[in-house]
Scaffold this active site. Sequence first.
Site, PDB file in Angstrom:
ATOM      1  N   PRO A  23      57.300  25.019  41.586  1.00  0.00           N
ATOM      2  CA  PRO A  23      56.012  24.329  41.565  1.00  0.00           C
ATOM      3  C   PRO A  23      54.810  25.660  41.294  1.00  0.00           C
ATOM      4  O   PRO A  23      55.066  26.616  42.221  1.00  0.00           O
ATOM      5  CB  PRO A  23      55.802  23.625  42.719  1.00  0.00           C
ATOM      6  CG  PRO A  23      56.757  24.383  43.862  1.00  0.00           C
ATOM      7  CD  PRO A  23      58.045  24.726  42.854  1.00  0.00           C
ATOM      8  N   LEU A  25      50.921  26.382  40.756  1.00  0.00           N
ATOM      9  CA  LEU A  25      49.460  25.717  41.082  1.00  0.00           C
ATOM     10  C   LEU A  25      48.811  26.145  39.470  1.00  0.00           C
ATOM     11  O   LEU A  25      48.910  27.161  39.151  1.00  0.00           O
ATOM     12  CB  LEU A  25      48.813  26.411  42.061  1.00  0.00           C
ATOM     13  CG  LEU A  25      47.525  25.686  42.391  1.00  0.00           C
ATOM     14  CD1 LEU A  25      47.768  24.053  43.023  1.00  0.00           C
ATOM     15  CD2 LEU A  25      46.640  26.343  43.797  1.00  0.00           C
ATOM     16  N   GLN A  76      55.505  17.831  44.842  1.00  0.00           N
ATOM     17  CA  GLN A  76      55.381  18.777  45.800  1.00  0.00           C
ATOM     18  C   GLN A  76      53.930  18.475  46.524  1.00  0.00           C
ATOM     19  O   GLN A  76      52.906  18.494  45.836  1.00  0.00           O
ATOM     20  CB  GLN A  76      55.393  20.098  45.370  1.00  0.00           C
ATOM     21  CG  GLN A  76      55.057  21.154  46.834  1.00  0.00           C
ATOM     22  CD  GLN A  76      55.119  22.673  46.379  1.00  0.00           C
ATOM     23  OE1 GLN A  76      54.220  22.954  45.866  1.00  0.00           O
ATOM     24  NE2 GLN A  76      56.228  23.446  47.085  1.00  0.00           N
ATOM     25  N   CYS A 106      52.882  28.314  50.781  1.00  0.00           N
ATOM     26  CA  CYS A 106      51.665  28.769  50.096  1.00  0.00           C
ATOM     27  C   CYS A 106      50.622  29.362  50.943  1.00  0.00           C
ATOM     28  O   CYS A 106      50.160  28.542  52.002  1.00  0.00           O
ATOM     29  CB  CYS A 106      50.779  27.568  49.304  1.00  0.00           C
ATOM     30  SG  CYS A 106      49.473  27.931  48.476  1.00  0.00           S
ATOM     31  N   LYS A 145      59.979  23.659  51.090  1.00  0.00           N
ATOM     32  CA  LYS A 145      59.899  24.836  50.320  1.00  0.00           C
ATOM     33  C   LYS A 145      59.277  25.856  51.284  1.00  0.00           C
ATOM     34  O   LYS A 145      58.043  25.674  51.607  1.00  0.00           O
ATOM     35  CB  LYS A 145      59.364  24.826  49.007  1.00  0.00           C
ATOM     36  CG  LYS A 145      59.504  26.163  48.033  1.00  0.00           C
ATOM     37  CD  LYS A 145      59.050  26.113  46.897  1.00  0.00           C
ATOM     38  CE  LYS A 145      59.453  27.231  46.062  1.00  0.00           C
ATOM     39  NZ  LYS A 145      58.401  28.556  46.497  1.00  0.00           N
ATOM     40  N   GLY A 219      61.240  36.207  42.824  1.00  0.00           N
ATOM     41  CA  GLY A 219      61.672  37.512  41.982  1.00  0.00           C
ATOM     42  C   GLY A 219      62.839  37.393  41.286  1.00  0.00           C
ATOM     43  O   GLY A 219      63.312  38.319  40.615  1.00  0.00           O
TER      44      GLY A 219
END
Length: 342
Positions: A23, A25, A76, A106, A145, A219
């Site tokens: 996900p 944004l 999400q 987040c 997550k 990554g």
Amino acid sequence: MNKNIYDISLAATGQKPVFAVAPMLDWTDRHCRYFYRQLSRKALLYSEMTVAEAIIHGRRDRLLGFAAEEHPVALQIGGADPQKLAEAAHIGEDFGYDEINLNVGCPSDRVQAGAFGACLMLEPDKVARAVEAMKKSVSLPVTVKCRIGVDKFAIAETLDKFAAPVWQAGADAFWVHARKVWLDGLSPKENREIPPLDYERVYRFKRHYAGKFVGINGGIATIEEAKAHLQKTDGVMLGRAIYHNPALLTQIDSLIDGDSEQQTDYGEIINIMADYCAALIAAGGRLHQVTRHMIGLFHGVKGAKAWRQILSSKANESSADCSVLYEAFAHIDFADKGFGPA
């Protein structure tokens, strides 16, 4: 999804690895996901994080609507109030999503101001109550997550203390970003780049919870790296690597099924996306809403620079139509690097 892909007990009967697109944004909106689905039929796609309050009180069709072709697709949700999260999850299920995922990673200022996202890693009991409430409100998998740690707190203490009650509450899976998050002193962008990656910590987490589904994120830049992670985890999630080079998705279905890679018909994909854009424009939308997600498609291929330039400039014009997409596509040299069909 016809079955809970997070039930790792299915491994003995042919359970396949899970590959997900993270996900992101402002990026993984419905147009982006529709485009990605043309490149992979099997990858699990995630929505942008949507706040529970917005789902409950906002314009649901605009926030949650998606095309049937996007399945499997997960919603999400961000938030901290268990009952509101449960209500939002139920709404998401009614819209047809295949999974509900709770964002506990987040670090944005907006998220911190609302005391959710990564902040919740320091409140495992609250997350457990939220997961329990969501599990009672939906029949879908409810997943989490998160990061491996927060601020100055020891990783082992943070992740293990956080995970235990959340698993007990019924979480179906953990997707773990293999970096700490620093709520004080780093921007969201810096939090994606500065805290060092610690994949081994995620591997140890998986070994500790051998009977649970643990996926890894953070990554991961290539399909080869994804394959290596799948030797030690149950699933792998890529984000920005896919966004900047969407053609990576064309390798995913063969990775999941173990079959030889199928050649991708990019001409057909452009035709499908042109039809999609035409329908969007007819409904009052703009070409750029879709093509902004397609700019990286021909990464490293002769003609890609012209493709990017045309989509970045002409697609932004108010009168732009699907002819811009075909104009840009005409510059791609399929003979270069054996990229695709002539």
